[in-house]
Design an enzyme around this catalytic site. Sequence first.
Site, PDB file in Angstrom:
ATOM      1  N   HIS A 205       0.839  -1.204   0.000  1.00  0.00           N
ATOM      2  CA  HIS A 205       0.000   0.000   0.000  1.00  0.00           C
ATOM      3  C   HIS A 205       0.875   1.257   0.000  1.00  0.00           C
ATOM      4  O   HIS A 205       1.943   1.267   0.589  1.00  0.00           O
ATOM      5  CB  HIS A 205      -0.937  -0.010   1.213  1.00  0.00           C
ATOM      6  N   PHE A 206       0.396   2.294  -0.671  1.00  0.00           N
ATOM      7  CA  PHE A 206       1.237   3.487  -0.783  1.00  0.00           C
ATOM      8  C   PHE A 206       0.426   4.722  -1.122  1.00  0.00           C
ATOM      9  O   PHE A 206      -0.735   4.627  -1.531  1.00  0.00           O
ATOM     10  CB  PHE A 206       2.299   3.292  -1.866  1.00  0.00           C
ATOM     11  N   LEU A 207       1.068   5.843  -0.951  1.00  0.00           N
ATOM     12  CA  LEU A 207       0.598   7.117  -1.511  1.00  0.00           C
ATOM     13  C   LEU A 207       1.767   7.627  -2.354  1.00  0.00           C
ATOM     14  O   LEU A 207       2.898   7.676  -1.868  1.00  0.00           O
ATOM     15  CB  LEU A 207       0.261   8.094  -0.380  1.00  0.00           C
ATOM     16  N   GLU A 208       1.475   7.961  -3.582  1.00  0.00           N
ATOM     17  CA  GLU A 208       2.537   8.254  -4.538  1.00  0.00           C
ATOM     18  C   GLU A 208       2.255   9.595  -5.228  1.00  0.00           C
ATOM     19  O   GLU A 208       1.112   9.874  -5.568  1.00  0.00           O
ATOM     20  CB  GLU A 208       2.476   7.118  -5.576  1.00  0.00           C
ATOM     21  N   HIS A 330     -10.233  -3.263  -6.514  1.00  0.00           N
ATOM     22  CA  HIS A 330      -9.828  -4.453  -7.272  1.00  0.00           C
ATOM     23  C   HIS A 330      -9.961  -5.756  -6.479  1.00  0.00           C
ATOM     24  O   HIS A 330      -9.428  -6.776  -6.903  1.00  0.00           O
ATOM     25  CB  HIS A 330      -8.439  -4.276  -7.908  1.00  0.00           C
ATOM     26  N   GLY A 380       2.220   0.338 -10.598  1.00  0.00           N
ATOM     27  CA  GLY A 380       3.308  -0.549 -11.019  1.00  0.00           C
ATOM     28  C   GLY A 380       4.364  -0.680  -9.952  1.00  0.00           C
ATOM     29  O   GLY A 380       4.127  -0.385  -8.785  1.00  0.00           O
ATOM     30  N   SER A 386       3.290   3.731 -13.355  1.00  0.00           N
ATOM     31  CA  SER A 386       1.919   3.303 -13.111  1.00  0.00           C
ATOM     32  C   SER A 386       1.136   3.753 -14.328  1.00  0.00           C
ATOM     33  O   SER A 386       1.625   4.590 -15.101  1.00  0.00           O
ATOM     34  CB  SER A 386       1.358   3.939 -11.833  1.00  0.00           C
ATOM     35  N   HIS A 405      -4.819  -5.435 -12.502  1.00  0.00           N
ATOM     36  CA  HIS A 405      -4.837  -4.520 -11.353  1.00  0.00           C
ATOM     37  C   HIS A 405      -3.454  -4.028 -10.933  1.00  0.00           C
ATOM     38  O   HIS A 405      -3.344  -3.143 -10.095  1.00  0.00           O
ATOM     39  CB  HIS A 405      -5.543  -5.155 -10.165  1.00  0.00           C
ATOM     40  N   ALA A 407       1.207  -4.867 -11.203  1.00  0.00           N
ATOM     41  CA  ALA A 407       2.321  -5.528 -11.873  1.00  0.00           C
ATOM     42  C   ALA A 407       2.338  -7.026 -11.552  1.00  0.00           C
ATOM     43  O   ALA A 407       2.630  -7.852 -12.400  1.00  0.00           O
ATOM     44  CB  ALA A 407       3.629  -4.883 -11.443  1.00  0.00           C
TER      45      ALA A 407
END
Lengths: 482, 139
Positions: A205-208, A330, A380, A386, A405, A407
């Site tokens: 999980h992330f915030l990018e 997803h 990604g 991504s 959904h 990589a």
Amino acid sequence: MQYRDVSLTKLSDTMWEIPRTGGMLVPGLIFASEAMMPDILRDEAVRQVMNVAYLPGILKYSIGMPDIHWGYGFPIGGVAAMDVDEGVISPGGVGYDINCGVRLLRSDLTAEWLRPRLPELVAALHHEVPSGVGSTGFVRLSGPDEEKVLGEGSRWAASAGFGTDEDVAHTESAGKFPGADPDAVSMVAKKRGREQLGTLGSGNHFLEVDEVPEIFDEEAASAYGLFRGQAVVLIHSGSRGLGYQVCDDYLLTMAEYMRKNRIELPDRQLACAHIRSPEGERYLSALAAAANFAFTNRQLLAHQARETFLRVFKMGPNDLGMRLVYDVGHNNAKFEEYEIDGRRKKVLVHRKGATRAFPPGHPEIPEPYRRAGQPVFIPGEMGNASYVLAGVPGAMRLSFGSTCHGAGRRMSRTQAKASVRGKSITQEMERRGVLVACASQKTLAEEIPEAYKDVSAVVDVVHAAGIAKKVARLKPIAVVKG
Amino acid sequence: MRRRGYRLLPHTADIRLEVCGGDLSELFAESVSALFSLLADRRRVRAAESRTLRISGETPEDQLFLLLREALLLFTADRFLVRSARGRMNESGGTVEVSGEPFDLSRHSVLREIKAVTAHGLVVERVPEGHVARFILDV
């Protein structure tokens, strides 16, 4: 192509059929290029596509996406549509992280303008967006408020001041799964959820913060509010401990249902109940409640991100222009309609690590995107790319309105850690132009880009197969991870 | 094969492990210890309080699955970390006694989030050295 004692038939450059063998009720269908197949055939994922085909009421195909990998029961990257009257619902076909998903926020800022200010922004985002194991959210949820989150989803967040009406309208199913029943969620699940609303979690999980370096479809990109050189924010998170617990609770309920009804399947983790049974209906009510929790969680994370941008750059909301493009899950099971053998039919679509991708004109898509098709976001490998995709009609015919959904992992976590021993991932990522803030260096090592398949190859397959089309590529410039 | 303890087995997305124990009670206790070793740095956890986990279920596989599920809830629902575990089997099933303390963010380092213990590919086998179990944790 051979998988153990089964010969796969090549249907096209991007589609492979697994013939019916043993108790399979339908054949399997895998979307992948020839070059991807050796990786896919290496572990248990193909066996799992075959096992899913044993589920009562499954229609047409048990489907695997190009990012498919070994899960539990269902593969990650699996899609299965069930006949509503004869078919089953399986918590393993949704996954532990119910309605895990991705949302994209656009902005009026360019990445070039942002770059010199990134260190300050990333430090602030890392501080303001709770992440990592054991972290707690910035919202203290009371019992009655949690019931509202479970029942109303994103609408609760907007009414509590954590979002706008547009945010709600630009979320899949308007941020609320129908039929949610907070009473179908156990006390333990609620307890796990209460402190975790508005937290990113850990692992993948992330915030990018991304730059938009490339646009493939100008019309769709413009409809989504995207332009070349733009800075955008991508958030990947789910229903946290609440969702995991709902899945865990109902796997036991389903195992008991199977014993009582003498349903035998090749894997215990495929535990299921008929959609029309009390057990099946109750799980669907709990699933909807957990899905609403996930929408609300991502709404709160987006709110924190937006507020952080405003504060760090001392801007007003109109100058920042940070609006939600879309939010899509997803890990779900949803009632949808498809044409099967010339007749329109209501089915229950399981998507475990697969994204809904509805084509232009579909009534479920928010009005501004009706011509472009539903936005789909494919995160990604950290630091690489991504993608923003759009739904196309082919997905309705071939994959029950679904596409890939992400990589998909290629390397185990142990292998990933071993391969980076002694190196600083933060420095290595910085060298690649990505600023990383992470709660745990161990997690970071497990999430190195090399541990994942090439996301560009994955989206090339769904584009070529006609189950989504490429709209834009995103290049991460900063990542906050748990 | 070792007589007791655990080791990681290859798995692409999650954590698959193999646990060994002389008898079933030791296998169950070792499995609970392994779960907490993967969750947190157990050396920093003090054995301040004890809790009892009941072993239920008909087959050893069911027993292990239900036990690990309960053990994970100690942390995820009650925020309790385990330092050590000791098993005891009897006619009605048995118990695993665990020692540990409440999670304290300032002193404990949690290594990863474990979402759940999965039943996929969970096996318990008798081997000449005792018992061995293999299971997957969703992380």
